[in-house]
Scaffold this motif. Structure first.
Motif, PDB file in Angstrom:
ATOM      1  N   LEU A   1      -2.750  -5.137   1.932  1.00 38.27           N
ATOM      2  CA  LEU A   1      -2.891  -3.845   1.239  1.00 38.27           C
ATOM      3  C   LEU A   1      -1.537  -3.326   0.763  1.00 38.27           C
ATOM      4  O   LEU A   1      -1.407  -2.827  -0.352  1.00 38.27           O
ATOM      5  CB  LEU A   1      -3.510  -2.808   2.178  1.00 38.27           C
ATOM      6  CG  LEU A   1      -5.018  -2.539   2.111  1.00 38.27           C
ATOM      7  CD1 LEU A   1      -5.355  -1.302   2.933  1.00 38.27           C
ATOM      8  CD2 LEU A   1      -5.505  -2.380   0.683  1.00 38.27           C
ATOM      9  N   VAL A   2      -0.541  -3.432   1.627  1.00 35.81           N
ATOM     10  CA  VAL A   2       0.807  -2.981   1.274  1.00 35.81           C
ATOM     11  C   VAL A   2       1.351  -3.808   0.100  1.00 35.81           C
ATOM     12  O   VAL A   2       1.914  -3.271  -0.861  1.00 35.81           O
ATOM     13  CB  VAL A   2       1.759  -3.086   2.489  1.00 35.81           C
ATOM     14  CG1 VAL A   2       3.202  -2.789   2.073  1.00 35.81           C
ATOM     15  CG2 VAL A   2       1.306  -2.146   3.595  1.00 35.81           C
TER      16      VAL A   2
ATOM     17  N   GLU B   1      -8.383   2.255   3.624  1.00 37.95           N
ATOM     18  CA  GLU B   1      -7.325   3.134   4.105  1.00 37.95           C
ATOM     19  C   GLU B   1      -6.261   2.343   4.866  1.00 37.95           C
ATOM     20  O   GLU B   1      -6.547   1.305   5.462  1.00 37.95           O
ATOM     21  CB  GLU B   1      -7.913   4.214   5.018  1.00 37.95           C
ATOM     22  CG  GLU B   1      -8.832   5.179   4.292  1.00 37.95           C
ATOM     23  CD  GLU B   1      -9.366   6.259   5.210  1.00 37.95           C
ATOM     24  OE1 GLU B   1      -8.951   6.283   6.401  1.00 37.95           O
ATOM     25  OE2 GLU B   1     -10.191   7.059   4.749  1.00 37.95           O
ATOM     26  N   SER B   2      -5.050   2.852   4.849  1.00 42.41           N
ATOM     27  CA  SER B   2      -3.941   2.180   5.542  1.00 42.41           C
ATOM     28  C   SER B   2      -4.061   2.373   7.048  1.00 42.41           C
ATOM     29  O   SER B   2      -4.547   3.403   7.518  1.00 42.41           O
ATOM     30  CB  SER B   2      -2.606   2.748   5.057  1.00 42.41           C
ATOM     31  OG  SER B   2      -2.450   2.498   3.681  1.00 42.41           O
TER      32      SER B   2
ATOM     33  N   GLU C   1      -0.390  -2.875  -3.193  1.00 41.78           N
ATOM     34  CA  GLU C   1       0.120  -1.621  -3.755  1.00 41.78           C
ATOM     35  C   GLU C   1       1.422  -1.875  -4.510  1.00 41.78           C
ATOM     36  O   GLU C   1       1.646  -1.335  -5.604  1.00 41.78           O
ATOM     37  CB  GLU C   1       0.352  -0.603  -2.634  1.00 41.78           C
ATOM     38  CG  GLU C   1       0.727   0.785  -3.120  1.00 41.78           C
ATOM     39  CD  GLU C   1      -0.341   1.404  -3.999  1.00 41.78           C
ATOM     40  OE1 GLU C   1       0.031   2.020  -5.024  1.00 41.78           O
ATOM     41  OE2 GLU C   1      -1.542   1.265  -3.692  1.00 41.78           O
TER      42      GLU C   1
ATOM     43  N   GLN D   1      -4.163  -5.332   6.395  1.00 43.25           N
ATOM     44  CA  GLN D   1      -3.274  -4.199   6.133  1.00 43.25           C
ATOM     45  C   GLN D   1      -1.975  -4.644   5.468  1.00 43.25           C
ATOM     46  O   GLN D   1      -1.433  -3.963   4.596  1.00 43.25           O
ATOM     47  CB  GLN D   1      -2.978  -3.451   7.444  1.00 43.25           C
ATOM     48  CG  GLN D   1      -4.152  -2.665   7.975  1.00 43.25           C
ATOM     49  CD  GLN D   1      -4.626  -1.584   7.008  1.00 43.25           C
ATOM     50  OE1 GLN D   1      -3.804  -0.940   6.337  1.00 43.25           O
ATOM     51  NE2 GLN D   1      -5.934  -1.376   6.927  1.00 43.25           N
ATOM     52  N   LYS D   2      -1.487  -5.794   5.887  1.00 44.01           N
ATOM     53  CA  LYS D   2      -0.277  -6.355   5.274  1.00 44.01           C
ATOM     54  C   LYS D   2      -0.533  -6.644   3.790  1.00 44.01           C
ATOM     55  O   LYS D   2       0.304  -6.373   2.918  1.00 44.01           O
ATOM     56  CB  LYS D   2       0.093  -7.653   5.998  1.00 44.01           C
ATOM     57  CG  LYS D   2       1.433  -8.246   5.577  1.00 44.01           C
ATOM     58  CD  LYS D   2       2.527  -7.846   6.511  1.00 44.01           C
ATOM     59  CE  LYS D   2       3.800  -8.614   6.247  1.00 44.01           C
ATOM     60  NZ  LYS D   2       4.905  -8.172   7.105  1.00 44.01           N
TER      61      LYS D   2
END
Length: 907
Positions: free
Chosen positions: A656-657, A749-750, A660, A653-654
């Protein structure tokens, strides 16, 4: 589905590309989804894939595949440009080889040859892009000479003419004598070249006096129509009103006065040749001078060139300077550096030439385009931002655009002449419409189509491609059609900075003129691909690899990753490659030539592509690992697996951010590096090691299912970069319907990020690394379990002990407030970690080894200190040498302290 033991891209790339094509994943039609649109920078129709195309189209494919995963209706429109100058030159060359001169053909006959050439060679590059994995909507492929595209160009010309923005003018233009056409200012490349400055003596009529004039082009004296002096130059005040005689030509020309002449340059006297210099033309107009054009269209001399008629300009330069010297007109010659304009396409030296041409007024058209990029509320973003200054310079210094070319290949200018005068013409989309205008203009109802003669010139290629984002959706001919309403404006444009003005700026101008809106939101300007010497890769230099052979050698995914890893946003890419023999020995240019002459092909090698291929193998092997595990429904999920899953989910998730953020800045290389590190380091090196079952034991079903699920999430973020490998593994993981293919799956997905867990885990990684370092230094086998005592001075991470135990093969972890004597130790932050030596190492052997090492380092220290105690050495040796010796001394002292401490702990 099983997978082969060794990853072989050649076995999967064609298979999956065909699968994507068969299932029409690349095609887009307007629907309820939000559109994401890219139009390809159309390559020359006769072009072949080179490294610049590879980089540019890989980036476009990354963006389009990601948008597809994000749920957008992704549409990537491909196509080719007719490239009038380049293509016509190739056709002319081909005809010459067949013994046919262009001048012997009618326009229709020549165009039939050009179309034949286009059908044979055109589109090769688009087929090559498929090998790269480009997911273009091939059903939408456009060519700038398609009937509908040409109709849009003609309609635009007529519209701009009727608005008073296109006009016919007799102007000084840039003439390419090889292509025999005009060029716009932007198509001329100025290069500094060394030439000569010739000092010539002109006789003053009616006297024995002579005046000296300096010129870089002695052949143009045959077109001189005046000599100009500065009215403030007292040296030549006595020449006012007099006349001079042109050497060799013996023509009498006036001596005029104008402050344009630089008193300090040369002799302060200027020869004026209005037909062959734009500044001289302005002087000529001001002083009503005669204009004498001495050149033919191929830059050979015409009848005004006297007995040099028919000879090339550069041949004449040598011959006329020799004649001028022999006849006493040449006083001296000096070397001189000046800027010479050359054709971007043919590399021929440009000639300024007076000619009737068509121009487009730019002053008003450019204003919305300046505001769109540089205004306070700008609609268009340039990446990198540094190119805004270049854009500003070009746009604020814009000149009227010369849009006519003396070529046959291209859209023919829709102007029809009906009389003898230059202004006796009508501009219309069809000959029939032009006839009606001609009748109205002349009042002559007896005019027929046979009385009309269409302008022979073709339009500049850029005059068609500036409409590209609009015309590919038929937005010029049918401005309200469904597709232009849905897909326009497009989202991202990826191109090179070298055509920022040629194409990008002009598309922006056209967008505001014909749609009253931007043509795209973001422009990502890639760097140039250069070789290891920093030279731009080109066929002429022979420093560019065969793009398809690179794909053959490393796989498309490997080449894509190799290119992008080194392609920092907007900066040039240094692409290092060699050609080697079967033994891996680098071949020299002569050896490569010999190989090719013998019908053999050298092997390409590239560290960048090797890295990309290595990454593909790593992912492939990770998948293989998951396939050899036995899965059990009866085994409980271990604590370490639970921790590993929770940690990697947050790590993912880190990432993914961060992804982006990098995508939003068009830092595609950085986005790839985030994905690369996540998969190579975090997933393969840490996560899989934590969850994999011990040898001979099964993995629990819950953990296994989660591992595969997280693997799939990794494949999703990797897919834009490595489409073939990821689709292949995705399809092997489960039986998938065509609706479940990776290419049309959904972007991850986040979810929540557990920052504290990530922070704690970083500390645990350091602990495991510390254990592994001691094992390596002390030769403790990984299979041998050890004990670990921890003194918590900073933070307790007891909840992660299971990770330490699994990855460090630690059978017993204990906590203490006191240091453990006689143990091996290391520190992570303020915490201390102790490994008892007893049973772990052979103490006597370790003491002996450390003692020998201590004796060696102490001996080295004595030698260094002896040097440093020598004042002669310290005072006379170079500063850097002395500094190096002092560093050796400090390092040795530190090492001795460490060794003594280790020995003390052992004793």
């Amino acid at each position: 589905m099983s997978i082969q033991k060794k990853y072989d891209p050649s076995q999967i790339e064609d298979k999956w590309y065909q699968y994507w094509m068969e299932n029409n994943y690349f095609h887009s039609e307007p629907d309820e989804r939000e559109a994401y649109t890219i139009v390809i920078p159309p390559p020359n129709v006769t072009g072949v894939l080179h490294m610049g195309h590879m980089l540019n189209n890989t980036i476009q494919d990354v963006l389009i595949r990601r948008a597809r995963l994000q749920g957008y209706n992704a549409c990537w429109v491909p196509g080719t440009d007719h490239a009038s100058i380049a293509t016509e030159a190739k056709v002319v060359h081909k005809l010459k080889e067949e013994g046919i001169q262009k001048s012997d053909l009618s326009r229709e006959e020549f165009l039939s040859h050009a179309w034949e050439w286009t059908h044979k060679h055109g589109g090769i590059i688009l087929e090559q892009l498929k090998k790269l994995g480009a997911s273009c909507d091939w059903e939408r492929t456009k060519f700038t000479m398609d009937d509908d595209m040409s109709a849009a160009v003609i309609k635009t010309f007529v519209d701009l003419y009727n608005k008073g923005l296109i006009y016919r003018g007799y102007r000084m233009v840039n003439w390419d004598p090889e292509a025999k056409t005009t060029l716009s200012d932007e198509e001329v490349i100025y290069e500094e070249k060394q030439g000569n400055l010739y000092y010539l003596a002109y006789a003053i009529e009616g006297s024995d006096e002579k005046v000296t004039i300096a010129t870089t082009r002695p052949e143009t004296i045959l077109g001189d129509t005046a000599i100009c002096i500065n009215p403030n130059d007292e040296r030549y005040a006595h020449l006012r009103g007099k006349k001079a005689i042109v050497p060799l030509a013996n023509r009498v020309i006036p001596i005029i006065e104008d402050e344009y002449v630089d008193i300090e340059f040369g002799t302060g006297c200027l020869k004026v040749t209005p037909a062959h210099d734009i500044n001289d033309k302005e002087l000529g107009d001001k002083h009503n001078l005669e204009v004498i054009d001495i050149f033919n269209e191929d830059a050979s001399l015409n009848s005004f060139g006297l007995y040099y008629e028919g000879k090339d300009r550069f041949v004449v330069r040598k011959e006329i300077s020799k004649e001028l010297e022999e006849k006493g007109f040449l006083i001296k010659t000096e070397t001189h550096i000046n800027k010479v304009g050359t054709s971007e396409r043919t590399k021929a030296v440009i000639e300024p030439r007076l000619s009737d041409q068509w121009f487009l007024k730019m002053d008003d058209l450019v204003k919305p385009a300046i505001e769109a990029v540089l205004g306070e509320d700008s609609d268009i973003n340039l990446f990198p931002k540094k190119f805004e200054n270049t854009y500003r310079h070009w746009m604020e210094n814009i000149r009227d655009w010369n849009i006519s070319r003396q070529l046959w290949w291209g859209q023919q200018i829709p102007a029809y002449y009906f009389g003898d005068g230059k202004e006796d013409f009508a501009v219309a989309e069809t000959k029939e419409a032009a006839l009606a205008l001609a009748k109205a203009a002349t009042g002559n109802e007896n005019l027929t189509l046979d009385d009309l003669r269409q302008d022979a010139d073709a339009l500049d290629t850029w005059f068609s491609s500036w409409l590209w984002p609009i015309s590919v959706f038929d937005g010029i001919r049918h401005p309200e059609n469904e597709e232009i309403q849905y897909y326009y404006p497009t989202n991202d444009l990826v191109t090179g900075p070298d055509i920022l003005f040629f194409w990008v700026a002009r598309m922006i101008i056209a967008g505001y003129e014909y749609r009253d809106m931007k043509p795209f939101t973001n422009v990502y300007l890639t760097g140039l691909v250069r070789d290891k010497q920093g030279r731009k890769m080109s066929k002429s230099l022979g420093n560019s690899p065969d793009a398809l052979k690179l794909i053959e050698e490393f796989g498309a995914d490997g080449v894509r990753v190799g290119l992008l890893l080194s392609a920092a946003a907007g900066n040039d890419l240094l692409f290092d490659f060699d050609q080697v023999d079967e033994a891996g020995e680098v071949l020299k240019p002569k050896e490569i030539k010999a190989w090719k002459e013998a019908g053999k092909e050298p092997i390409y090698t590239s560290q960048l592509c090797m890295q990309g291929k290595g990454f593909a193998n790593k992912i492939f092997n990770a998948y293989n690992l998951t396939q050899i595990w036995e899965v059990s429904d009866d085994v409980e999920q271990p604590a370490v697996a639970k921790i590993a899953i929770e940690w990697f989910q947050s790590k993912f998730q880190k990432a993914l951010v961060a992804l982006e953020d990098q995508y939003s800045k068009y830092r595609i290389s950085d986005a790839l590096m985030i994905s690369y590190k996540l998969v190579w380091d975090d997933f393969c090196s840490w996560f899989l090691e934590m969850v994999k079952p011990t040898y001979g034991s099964p993995i629990d079903r819950k953990t296994y299912n989660t591992v595969i699920s997280l693997f799939e999430e990794n494949l999703k973020i990797l897919h834009p970069f490595m489409p073939f490998l990821t689709e292949d593994i995705w399809q092997r993981m489960a039986d998938r319907s065509k609706e479940e293919a990776l290419i049309v799956s959904s972007w991850p997905e986040s979810a929540e990020i557990k920052e504290e867990l990530l922070s704690d885990f970083e500390m645990i990684q350091d602990v495991v690394s510390g254990i592994r370092t001691i094992r390596k230094e002390k030769n403790i086998a990984n299979k041998d379990a050890i004990s670990l005592t921890i003194v918590n001075n900073e933070k307790s991470t007891t909840n992660l002990d299971a990770v330490i135990a699994k990855l460090g093969n630690v059978e017993n972890i204990s906590y203490s407030d006191e240091k453990l004597e006689g143990a091996l130790s290391f520190r992570v932050k303020s915490n201390e970690y102790f490994i008892p030596m007893e049973g772990a190492i052979d103490i006597d052997a370790e003491i002996e080894k450390l003692t020998k090492e201590l004796e060696y380092v102490e001996g080295s220290l004595k030698i260094v200190q002896k040097k440093l105690s020598n004042e002669r050495f310290v005072n006379n040796a170079p500063e850097q040498v002395v500094a190096n010796e002092k560093k050796k001394e400090a390092d040795a002292i530190a090492k001795i302290e460490t060794l003594k401490a280790s020995l003390a702990s052992l004793k």
